[in-house]
Design an enzyme around this catalytic site. Structure first.
Site, PDB file in Angstrom:
ATOM      1  N   TYR A  55       0.828  -1.216   0.000  1.00 18.15           N
ATOM      2  CA  TYR A  55       0.000   0.000   0.000  1.00 18.15           C
ATOM      3  C   TYR A  55       0.859   1.262   0.000  1.00 18.15           C
ATOM      4  O   TYR A  55       0.463   2.283  -0.545  1.00 18.15           O
ATOM      5  CB  TYR A  55      -0.885   0.034   1.249  1.00 18.15           C
ATOM      6  CG  TYR A  55      -2.257  -0.557   1.069  1.00 18.15           C
ATOM      7  CD1 TYR A  55      -2.420  -1.866   0.635  1.00 18.15           C
ATOM      8  CD2 TYR A  55      -3.398   0.187   1.370  1.00 18.15           C
ATOM      9  CE1 TYR A  55      -3.670  -2.406   0.494  1.00 18.15           C
ATOM     10  CE2 TYR A  55      -4.658  -0.360   1.233  1.00 18.15           C
ATOM     11  CZ  TYR A  55      -4.792  -1.660   0.794  1.00 18.15           C
ATOM     12  OH  TYR A  55      -6.040  -2.189   0.660  1.00 18.15           O
TER      13      TYR A  55
ATOM     14  N   ASP B 182      -3.744 -17.959   0.478  1.00  8.47           N
ATOM     15  CA  ASP B 182      -4.757 -18.636  -0.347  1.00  8.47           C
ATOM     16  C   ASP B 182      -5.501 -19.683   0.477  1.00  8.47           C
ATOM     17  O   ASP B 182      -6.737 -19.780   0.430  1.00  8.47           O
ATOM     18  CB  ASP B 182      -4.132 -19.234  -1.624  1.00  8.47           C
ATOM     19  CG  ASP B 182      -2.873 -20.065  -1.366  1.00  8.47           C
ATOM     20  OD1 ASP B 182      -2.340 -20.036  -0.237  1.00  8.47           O
ATOM     21  OD2 ASP B 182      -2.424 -20.750  -2.310  1.00  8.47           O
TER      22      ASP B 182
ATOM     23  N   ASP C 140      -6.671  -6.608   3.959  1.00  5.03           N
ATOM     24  CA  ASP C 140      -7.763  -5.914   3.266  1.00  5.03           C
ATOM     25  C   ASP C 140      -8.718  -6.932   2.672  1.00  5.03           C
ATOM     26  O   ASP C 140      -9.933  -6.862   2.841  1.00  5.03           O
ATOM     27  CB  ASP C 140      -7.179  -5.021   2.163  1.00  5.03           C
ATOM     28  CG  ASP C 140      -8.259  -4.322   1.352  1.00  5.03           C
ATOM     29  OD1 ASP C 140      -9.193  -3.789   1.977  1.00  5.03           O
ATOM     30  OD2 ASP C 140      -8.169  -4.333   0.113  1.00  5.03           O
TER      31      ASP C 140
ATOM     32  N   ASP D 266     -12.706  -8.466   4.311  1.00  7.27           N
ATOM     33  CA  ASP D 266     -14.002  -8.401   3.613  1.00  7.27           C
ATOM     34  C   ASP D 266     -14.664  -9.772   3.590  1.00  7.27           C
ATOM     35  O   ASP D 266     -15.879  -9.894   3.795  1.00  7.27           O
ATOM     36  CB  ASP D 266     -13.828  -7.899   2.172  1.00  7.27           C
ATOM     37  CG  ASP D 266     -14.016  -6.394   2.043  1.00  7.27           C
ATOM     38  OD1 ASP D 266     -13.757  -5.686   3.037  1.00  7.27           O
ATOM     39  OD2 ASP D 266     -14.420  -5.927   0.960  1.00  7.27           O
TER      40      ASP D 266
ATOM     41  N   LYS E 208       2.485 -15.292   2.592  1.00  4.63           N
ATOM     42  CA  LYS E 208       2.692 -16.047   1.344  1.00  4.63           C
ATOM     43  C   LYS E 208       4.177 -16.366   1.282  1.00  4.63           C
ATOM     44  O   LYS E 208       4.886 -16.021   0.330  1.00  4.63           O
ATOM     45  CB  LYS E 208       2.204 -15.192   0.156  1.00  4.63           C
ATOM     46  CG  LYS E 208       2.155 -15.911  -1.174  1.00  4.63           C
ATOM     47  CD  LYS E 208       1.044 -16.949  -1.285  1.00  4.63           C
ATOM     48  CE  LYS E 208       1.185 -17.723  -2.591  1.00  4.63           C
ATOM     49  NZ  LYS E 208       0.223 -18.845  -2.693  1.00  4.63           N
TER      50      LYS E 208
HETATM   51  C1  IPM Z   1     -10.496  -0.767   3.800  1.00  7.02           C
HETATM   52  C2  IPM Z   1     -10.695  -0.130   2.450  1.00  7.02           C
HETATM   53  C3  IPM Z   1      -9.512   0.774   2.155  1.00  7.02           C
HETATM   54  C4  IPM Z   1      -8.282  -0.110   2.111  1.00  7.02           C
HETATM   55  C5  IPM Z   1      -9.623   1.619   0.876  1.00  7.02           C
HETATM   56  C6  IPM Z   1     -10.857   2.482   0.905  1.00  7.02           C
HETATM   57  C7  IPM Z   1      -8.402   2.472   0.652  1.00  7.02           C
HETATM   58  O1  IPM Z   1     -10.880  -1.105   1.472  1.00  7.02           O
HETATM   59  O2  IPM Z   1     -10.397  -0.029   4.803  1.00  7.02           O
HETATM   60  O3  IPM Z   1     -10.437  -1.992   3.862  1.00  7.02           O
HETATM   61  O4  IPM Z   1      -7.958  -0.696   1.069  1.00  7.02           O
HETATM   62  O5  IPM Z   1      -7.616  -0.217   3.142  1.00  7.02           O
HETATM   63 MG    MG Z   2     -11.039  -3.084   2.233  1.00  8.06          MG
END
Ligand code: IPM
Ligand code: MG
Length: 355
Positions: free
Chosen positions: A135, A222, A246, A250, A190
């Site tokens: 990042y 993975d 990240d 999710d 990884k």
């Molecule tokens: C998160 C989001 C952010 C990230 C984006 C909005 C930059 O996806 O907080 O997970 O990738 O960290």
């Molecule tokens: Mg995110």
């Protein structure tokens, strides 16, 4: 206590508004000051993270953040895009430790896309490193390839890197988090392919010596993605880098039925923090009053616990959310037939009433 309120874009203002009501119901003396951030910052001040907003965030004891991003800002140059606001806050404030709990409330087991017995009782914590990795690694860019098989062609490149200090400090946060829970830590990397990951694993193993009570295992990312949907209850605490965290967070969020339920905390070395829902700005439903404010309300609870030292009030907010779910009150994202469908502000009303 001074709290910076940064609602941002899309559904941000609606959901943050409800969390602010909850905080006020707990304590009228909280000093809260709002500022523009993300697309709203760009629209009002020409920059996603205006100087005054950064200053307010630095001065505050804690930050409540909504979400950033909206269709109309999608074609801006990268440094002006709304996402730069949250990335800039994380790096400028040194918020390297991102805690993303994924808890399945028993009342929502039916809302998960996974089978009941796979997810019922799920309670895991992802500890994501937040200020390093690909990042932020330099160099990065789009250029004409100076060498290699595609020399002379345009190419894009980023740099994945972690310094020892960065891995050590997030490993400490993860082990300490595990000590307060089931004492099981899974480090995700990884290492079969990446040098950065091999180094990460080496440091995590070294830090483990200071936490002999915690059982540590290592998993390739993975496989971790697969295990998260196959047997998510096997996890207690997961520690991983910025990029893998990240993606995995999710996936973990969705196990719980709706990403609209999950809070997060981003902490610096002194537990000053930025608190935000794990979901995004959802511009497609913005302004309709249908967004779920519970992730933001639960983020405010995390703020009370981690930055404001008010664990008892945090527990009250969490109990109020449980009680509202128990009463069958649901926003559209977690609604099931036979339950009471409410708007964003009605959900806020219900939590305040339960408090
Ligand atoms: C998160 C989001 C952010 C990230 C984006 C909005 C930059 O996806 O907080 O997970 O990738 O960290
Ligand atoms: Mg995110």
């Amino acid at each position: 206590m001074k709290i910076a309120i940064l609602p941002g874009d899309g559904i941000g203002p609606e959901i943050v508004g409800q969390a602010v009501r909850v905080l006020k119901a707990l304590d009228e003396t909280f000093e809260m000051e709002s500022a523009d951030v993300g697309g709203a910052g760009y629209a009002a001040h020409g920059h996603p993270l205006p100087e005054a907003t950064l200053k307010l965030a630095k001065e505050a004891d804690a930050i409540l953040f909504g979400a950033v991003g909206d269709f109309q800002y999608d074609n801006l140059e990268r440094h002006l895009r709304p996402e730069q606001a949250i990335l800039g806050l994380r790096s400028n404030l040194g918020l390297f430790a991102n805690l993303r709990p994924a808890i399945l409330y028993p009342q929502l087991a039916g809302a998960s896309t996974l089978k009941f017995d796979i997810v019922s009782g799920l309670n895991l914590m992802i500890v994501r490193e937040l200020t390093g990795d690909i990042y932020f690694g330099q160099p990065r860019g789009i250029r004409t390839a100076p060498d290699g098989a595609f020399k002379g062609e345009r190419e894009g490149f980023d740099t994945m890197r972690y310094a020892e200090t960065e891995v050590r400090r997030i490993a400490h946060v993860a082990f300490q988090t595990a000590m307060k829970r089931e004492k099981c830590l899974t480090s995700v990397d990884k290492a079969n392919v990446l040098e950065t990951s091999q180094f990460w694993r080496e440091i995590v193993i070294d830090v483990h010596k200071e936490y002999p009570e915690v059982s540590l295992d290592h998993m390739y990312v993975d496989n971790a993605a697969m295990q998260l949907v196959r047997a998510p209850k096997k996890f207690d605490v997961v520690v991983t880098g910025n990029m893998f965290g990240d993606i995995l967070s999710d996936a973990a969020a969705m196990l719980t039925g709706s990403i609209g339920m999950l809070p997060s905390a981003s902490l610096d070395a002194n537990n000053k923090g930025l608190y935000e829902p794990s979901h995004g700005s959802a511009p497609d439903i913005a302004g309709k009053g249908i967004a779920n404010p519970l992730a933001t309300i639960l983020s405010a609870a995390m703020m009370l616990r981690y930055s404001l030292n008010r664990a008892e009030q945090a527990a009250r907010v969490e109990a109020a959310v449980q009680s509202v779910l128990e009463q069958g009150i649901r926003t559209a994202d977690i609604h099931e037939p036979g339950l009471k469908l409410v708007s964003t502000s009605e959900m806020g009303d219900a939590v305040v009433a339960a408090l």
